[in-house]
Design a protein around this motif. Structure first.
Motif, short mmCIF file in Angstrom:
data_model
loop_
_atom_site.label_atom_id
_atom_site.label_comp_id
_atom_site.label_asym_id
_atom_site.label_seq_id
_atom_site.Cartn_x
_atom_site.Cartn_y
_atom_site.Cartn_z
N PHE A 36 0.84 -1.20 0.00
CA PHE A 36 0.00 0.00 0.00
C PHE A 36 0.87 1.25 0.00
O PHE A 36 0.60 2.21 -0.72
CB PHE A 36 -0.94 0.03 1.22
N ILE A 37 1.90 1.23 0.82
CA ILE A 37 2.79 2.39 0.91
C ILE A 37 3.52 2.60 -0.41
O ILE A 37 3.69 3.73 -0.86
CB ILE A 37 3.80 2.21 2.07
N GLU A 38 3.91 1.51 -1.05
CA GLU A 38 4.69 1.62 -2.29
C GLU A 38 3.84 2.01 -3.50
O GLU A 38 4.37 2.18 -4.59
CB GLU A 38 5.46 0.34 -2.53
N ARG A 39 2.55 2.17 -3.33
CA ARG A 39 1.70 2.68 -4.41
C ARG A 39 1.81 4.19 -4.53
O ARG A 39 1.38 4.77 -5.53
CB ARG A 39 0.24 2.29 -4.16
N ILE A 40 2.37 4.83 -3.52
CA ILE A 40 2.58 6.28 -3.56
C ILE A 40 3.69 6.56 -4.57
O ILE A 40 4.72 5.88 -4.58
CB ILE A 40 2.96 6.81 -2.15
N ARG A 41 3.49 7.55 -5.42
CA ARG A 41 4.43 7.81 -6.51
C ARG A 41 5.79 8.31 -6.03
O ARG A 41 6.81 7.96 -6.58
CB ARG A 41 3.83 8.81 -7.49
N SER A 42 5.80 9.14 -5.03
CA SER A 42 7.05 9.73 -4.56
C SER A 42 7.80 8.76 -3.65
O SER A 42 7.30 8.35 -2.61
CB SER A 42 6.75 11.02 -3.79
N ARG A 43 9.02 8.41 -4.04
CA ARG A 43 9.85 7.53 -3.22
C ARG A 43 10.18 8.17 -1.87
O ARG A 43 10.25 7.49 -0.86
CB ARG A 43 11.16 7.19 -3.94
N ILE A 79 8.35 10.21 -0.11
CA ILE A 79 7.19 10.09 0.78
C ILE A 79 7.03 8.64 1.23
O ILE A 79 6.69 8.38 2.39
CB ILE A 79 5.92 10.63 0.10
N GLN A 80 7.28 7.69 0.32
CA GLN A 80 7.23 6.27 0.70
C GLN A 80 8.15 6.00 1.87
O GLN A 80 7.75 5.40 2.87
CB GLN A 80 7.66 5.38 -0.47
N TYR A 81 9.40 6.42 1.74
CA TYR A 81 10.38 6.16 2.80
C TYR A 81 10.06 6.93 4.08
O TYR A 81 10.27 6.42 5.17
CB TYR A 81 11.81 6.43 2.32
N LEU A 82 9.55 8.13 3.93
CA LEU A 82 9.14 8.90 5.10
C LEU A 82 8.05 8.15 5.87
O LEU A 82 8.13 8.00 7.10
CB LEU A 82 8.66 10.28 4.68
#
Length: 178
Positions: free
Chosen positions: A91-98, A100-103
């Motif tokens: 779910f987290i990795e569906r976010i486009r910005s890497r 923001i994913q890591y944050l």
């Protein structure tokens, strides 16, 4: 897909996870290693039969771990992070910005580990001495080191998913008629 196949696969993964959780008391690093492996097994459930089933297996293993294990700290780490993270990772990795994913990943990890620390001390009566090294109380150092290991863990989970999809997914689908 038949419900009986879903229940069987969920039961097999849950049983393997519980066996791994029982091994936590056998090895010194088992408190961290075996809940990690138990959580990674849930990726198979996510891929083969979906998120609701994965959360059900996670909940069953978490509850049984608290009821059956002598190592409550391992059960706590499984319940508060290692069990559900492999499920929510996608779910987290569906976010486009890497970035923001890591944050989000690191915020989730740190929040869960801090919660586990305080819950372990206050509710499970885990002695504060278990967070000492050579007589020095080091919870923040452990958290920093935990972030380094979390980075490796996150990469490892991604590698496991890739290997599973490339090597095993088609074989399992073909042989079990999933």
């Amino acid at each position: 897909m038949k419900t009986s196949v879903k229940v069987s696969l969920g039961g097999i993964i849950a049983a393997l996870s519980i066996v791994l959780m029982f091994l936590t008391s056998l090895l010194p690093f088992g408190t961290y290693a075996f809940p990690t492996l138990s959580g990674i097994l849930l990726i198979i459930i996510v891929i083969e039969i979906g998120y609701p089933w994965a959360f059900s297996v996670y909940a069953a293993v978490a509850i049984l771990s608290f009821l059956l294990l002598s190592d409550k700290e391992a059960a706590l780490y499984y319940a508060l992070f290692l069990g559900f993270y492999p499920i929510v990772k996608s779910f987290i990795e569906r976010i486009r910005s890497r970035a923001i994913q890591y944050l989000i990943k690191f915020a989730l990890f740190n929040a869960c580990m801090i919660a586990a620390f305080y819950i372990g001390i206050s509710l499970l009566s885990i002695p504060k001495e278990s967070f000492e090294l050579f007589g020095v109380y080091l919870p923040w150092v452990f958290l920093i080191l935990g972030n380094l290991f979390f980075t490796l863990y996150d990469i490892g989970v991604t590698k496991f998913v890739t290997i599973y999809l490339n090597k095993w997914h088609k074989k399992i689908r073909k042989n079990t008629k999933l």
